[in-house]
Scaffold this active site. Structure first.
Site, mmCIF file in Angstrom:
data_model
loop_
_atom_site.group_PDB
_atom_site.id
_atom_site.type_symbol
_atom_site.label_atom_id
_atom_site.label_comp_id
_atom_site.label_asym_id
_atom_site.label_seq_id
_atom_site.Cartn_x
_atom_site.Cartn_y
_atom_site.Cartn_z
ATOM 1 N N LYS A 13 0.840 -1.215 0.000
ATOM 2 C CA LYS A 13 0.000 0.000 0.000
ATOM 3 C C LYS A 13 0.870 1.258 0.000
ATOM 4 C CE LYS A 13 -2.065 -1.089 3.869
ATOM 5 N NZ LYS A 13 -1.389 -2.374 4.140
ATOM 6 N N ARG A 88 -9.366 1.243 8.857
ATOM 7 C CA ARG A 88 -8.867 -0.093 9.198
ATOM 8 C C ARG A 88 -9.993 -0.982 9.718
ATOM 9 N NH1 ARG A 88 -3.291 0.564 8.856
ATOM 10 N NH2 ARG A 88 -2.098 -1.118 9.759
ATOM 11 N N ARG A 127 11.471 -5.834 4.941
ATOM 12 C CA ARG A 127 11.174 -4.399 4.803
ATOM 13 C C ARG A 127 12.119 -3.583 5.669
ATOM 14 N NH1 ARG A 127 5.203 -1.986 5.363
ATOM 15 N NH2 ARG A 127 5.196 -2.927 7.442
ATOM 16 N N ARG A 160 11.229 -2.170 11.349
ATOM 17 C CA ARG A 160 10.224 -1.658 12.290
ATOM 18 C C ARG A 160 9.999 -2.649 13.425
ATOM 19 N NH1 ARG A 160 5.227 0.173 8.529
ATOM 20 N NH2 ARG A 160 4.116 -0.868 10.213
ATOM 21 N N ARG A 171 -0.818 -9.035 13.348
ATOM 22 C CA ARG A 171 -1.351 -7.993 12.464
ATOM 23 C C ARG A 171 -2.167 -8.612 11.330
ATOM 24 N NH1 ARG A 171 3.755 -4.733 10.885
ATOM 25 N NH2 ARG A 171 2.278 -3.337 9.863
HETATM 26 P P1 ADP Z 1 2.203 -1.813 3.251
HETATM 27 O O1 ADP Z 1 2.242 -0.306 3.144
HETATM 28 O O2 ADP Z 1 1.002 -2.402 2.564
HETATM 29 O O3 ADP Z 1 2.374 -2.318 4.648
HETATM 30 P P2 ADP Z 1 4.797 -1.685 1.862
HETATM 31 O O4 ADP Z 1 4.475 -0.777 0.701
HETATM 32 O O5 ADP Z 1 5.600 -1.110 2.969
HETATM 33 O O6 ADP Z 1 3.430 -2.377 2.419
HETATM 34 O O7 ADP Z 1 5.511 -2.984 1.270
HETATM 35 C C1 ADP Z 1 5.947 -4.051 2.127
HETATM 36 C C2 ADP Z 1 7.318 -4.553 1.676
HETATM 37 O O8 ADP Z 1 7.201 -5.215 0.416
HETATM 38 C C3 ADP Z 1 8.343 -3.431 1.492
HETATM 39 O O9 ADP Z 1 9.608 -3.905 1.893
HETATM 40 C C4 ADP Z 1 8.301 -3.151 -0.030
HETATM 41 O O10 ADP Z 1 9.543 -2.643 -0.488
HETATM 42 C C5 ADP Z 1 7.990 -4.536 -0.600
HETATM 43 N N1 ADP Z 1 7.151 -4.510 -1.794
HETATM 44 C C6 ADP Z 1 6.155 -3.612 -2.081
HETATM 45 N N2 ADP Z 1 5.556 -3.919 -3.272
HETATM 46 C C7 ADP Z 1 6.183 -5.042 -3.733
HETATM 47 C C8 ADP Z 1 6.023 -5.870 -4.905
HETATM 48 N N3 ADP Z 1 5.085 -5.618 -5.836
HETATM 49 N N4 ADP Z 1 6.846 -6.944 -5.026
HETATM 50 C C9 ADP Z 1 7.771 -7.236 -4.084
HETATM 51 N N5 ADP Z 1 7.992 -6.504 -2.969
HETATM 52 C C10 ADP Z 1 7.205 -5.423 -2.783
HETATM 53 P P1 AMP Z 2 0.866 0.656 9.149
HETATM 54 O O1 AMP Z 2 2.014 1.596 9.083
HETATM 55 O O2 AMP Z 2 -0.297 1.079 8.304
HETATM 56 O O3 AMP Z 2 1.270 -0.782 8.911
HETATM 57 O O4 AMP Z 2 0.327 0.727 10.666
HETATM 58 C C1 AMP Z 2 1.128 0.351 11.748
HETATM 59 C C2 AMP Z 2 0.283 0.243 13.013
HETATM 60 O O5 AMP Z 2 -0.295 1.525 13.332
HETATM 61 C C3 AMP Z 2 -0.909 -0.711 12.929
HETATM 62 O O6 AMP Z 2 -0.553 -2.075 13.173
HETATM 63 C C4 AMP Z 2 -1.829 -0.139 14.022
HETATM 64 O O7 AMP Z 2 -1.376 -0.510 15.328
HETATM 65 C C5 AMP Z 2 -1.599 1.361 13.868
HETATM 66 N N1 AMP Z 2 -2.564 1.963 12.916
HETATM 67 C C6 AMP Z 2 -2.288 2.545 11.722
HETATM 68 N N2 AMP Z 2 -3.406 2.984 11.126
HETATM 69 C C7 AMP Z 2 -4.435 2.669 11.965
HETATM 70 C C8 AMP Z 2 -5.856 2.837 11.929
HETATM 71 N N3 AMP Z 2 -6.472 3.417 10.868
HETATM 72 N N4 AMP Z 2 -6.583 2.388 12.978
HETATM 73 C C9 AMP Z 2 -5.999 1.814 14.039
HETATM 74 N N5 AMP Z 2 -4.669 1.595 14.138
HETATM 75 C C10 AMP Z 2 -3.885 2.025 13.115
#
Ligand code: ADP
Ligand code: AMP
Length: 213
Positions: A13, A88, A127, A160, A171
């Site tokens: 995302k 969420r 990541r 993270r 999660r």
């Molecule tokens: P989210 O925001 O949904 O939690 P991220 O955008 O941070 O996910 O992506 C999660 C991990 O996967 C990151 O390390 C990112 O660089 C990697 N990633 C994102 N899109 C792809 C893809 N299409 N193929 C492989 N790895 C990806």
């Molecule tokens: P993310 O960076 O989107 O993966 O979010 C990391 C963490 O932040 C999640 O696991 C939740 O604990 C918290 N969080 C982020 N967005 C929300 C939301 N819209 N509602 C509740 N918790 C959230």
């Protein structure tokens, strides 16, 4: 244009939201990034949010909704925005809907990026996130030019706290129980667009731009 990113943690995302933000000049609003910035700055909100985030739980709606509504009321959101990580759960989506409805407005597209659970763990372990600008990398799929350093701002990259295996499993459970029902919620509104997030990130981006064009 008002866009919501849906999908499991690690689906991509943030990666796609960042590219959409650059191409369409829309602010990328990540509630997770807002919480992490508060944790870094040692605010009361950050302390409270961290206690939930470290367990892989959602931060309570009372905290999250206000922060999000304040953010989208800012000047740079007038032409639209990309929400990444909000809503969420159904109550958050209903509040957003009601607030937009008061302004005669609505969400234009809910972009759902689908990645099976078995791929998620590997993605999250690999990541690396920038503590300053929020940019994300992957040690194999999207490596930074210099190991451990953000290409965009030069700051340090970290694993993270909530990207450790046990927390990621929590999660994912929270995602399936509370967030996945949003897919049907937005499908019923006729704005859901689904993408295969296992494809190369540039291919996913191309498909997204085709529906946003
Ligand atoms: P989210 O925001 O949904 O939690 P991220 O955008 O941070 O996910 O992506 C999660 C991990 O996967 C990151 O390390 C990112 O660089 C990697 N990633 C994102 N899109 C792809 C893809 N299409 N193929 C492989 N790895 C990806
Ligand atoms: P993310 O960076 O989107 O993966 O979010 C990391 C963490 O932040 C999640 O696991 C939740 O604990 C918290 N969080 C982020 N967005 C929300 C939301 N819209 N509602 C509740 N918790 C959230």
């Amino acid at each position: 244009m008002k866009i919501i990113m849906l999908g499991a943690p690690g689906a991509g995302k943030g990666t796609q939201a960042e590219m959409i933000s650059e191409k369409y000049h829309l602010p990328h609003i990540s509630t997770g990034d807002i919480f992490r910035a508060n944790i870094k700055n040692g605010t009361e909100l950050g302390k409270e949010a961290k206690s939930y985030m470290d367990k892989g739980l959602l931060v309570p709606d009372e905290l999250t909704v206000r922060i999000l509504l304040d953010r989208v009321a800012e000047e740079d959101c007038k032409e639209g925005y990309i929400l990444d990580g909000f809503p969420r759960n159904i109550p958050q989506a209903e509040v957003l809907d009601a607030e937009l409805g008061k302004l005669g407005d609505k969400i234009d597209a809910a972009i759902d990026i689908e990645v099976p659970d078995e791929n998620i763990i590997e993605r999250m372990m690999g990541r690396r996130a920038c503590t300053s600008c929020g940019a994300t990398y992957h040690i194999v799929n999207v490596p930074p030019k210099k190991e451990g350093t953000c290409d965009k701002c030069g700051d340090a990259l970290i694993l993270r706290d909530d990207d450790r295996e046990e927390t990621v499993r929590n999660r994912l459970n929270v995602y399936h129980e509370q967030t996945q029902p949003l897919i049907e919620f937005y499908q019923k509104k006729g704005v859901l667009k689904t993408f295969d997030g296992t494809k190369d990130m540039m291919d996913v981006f191309k498909e997204i731009t085709e529906i946003l064009a």
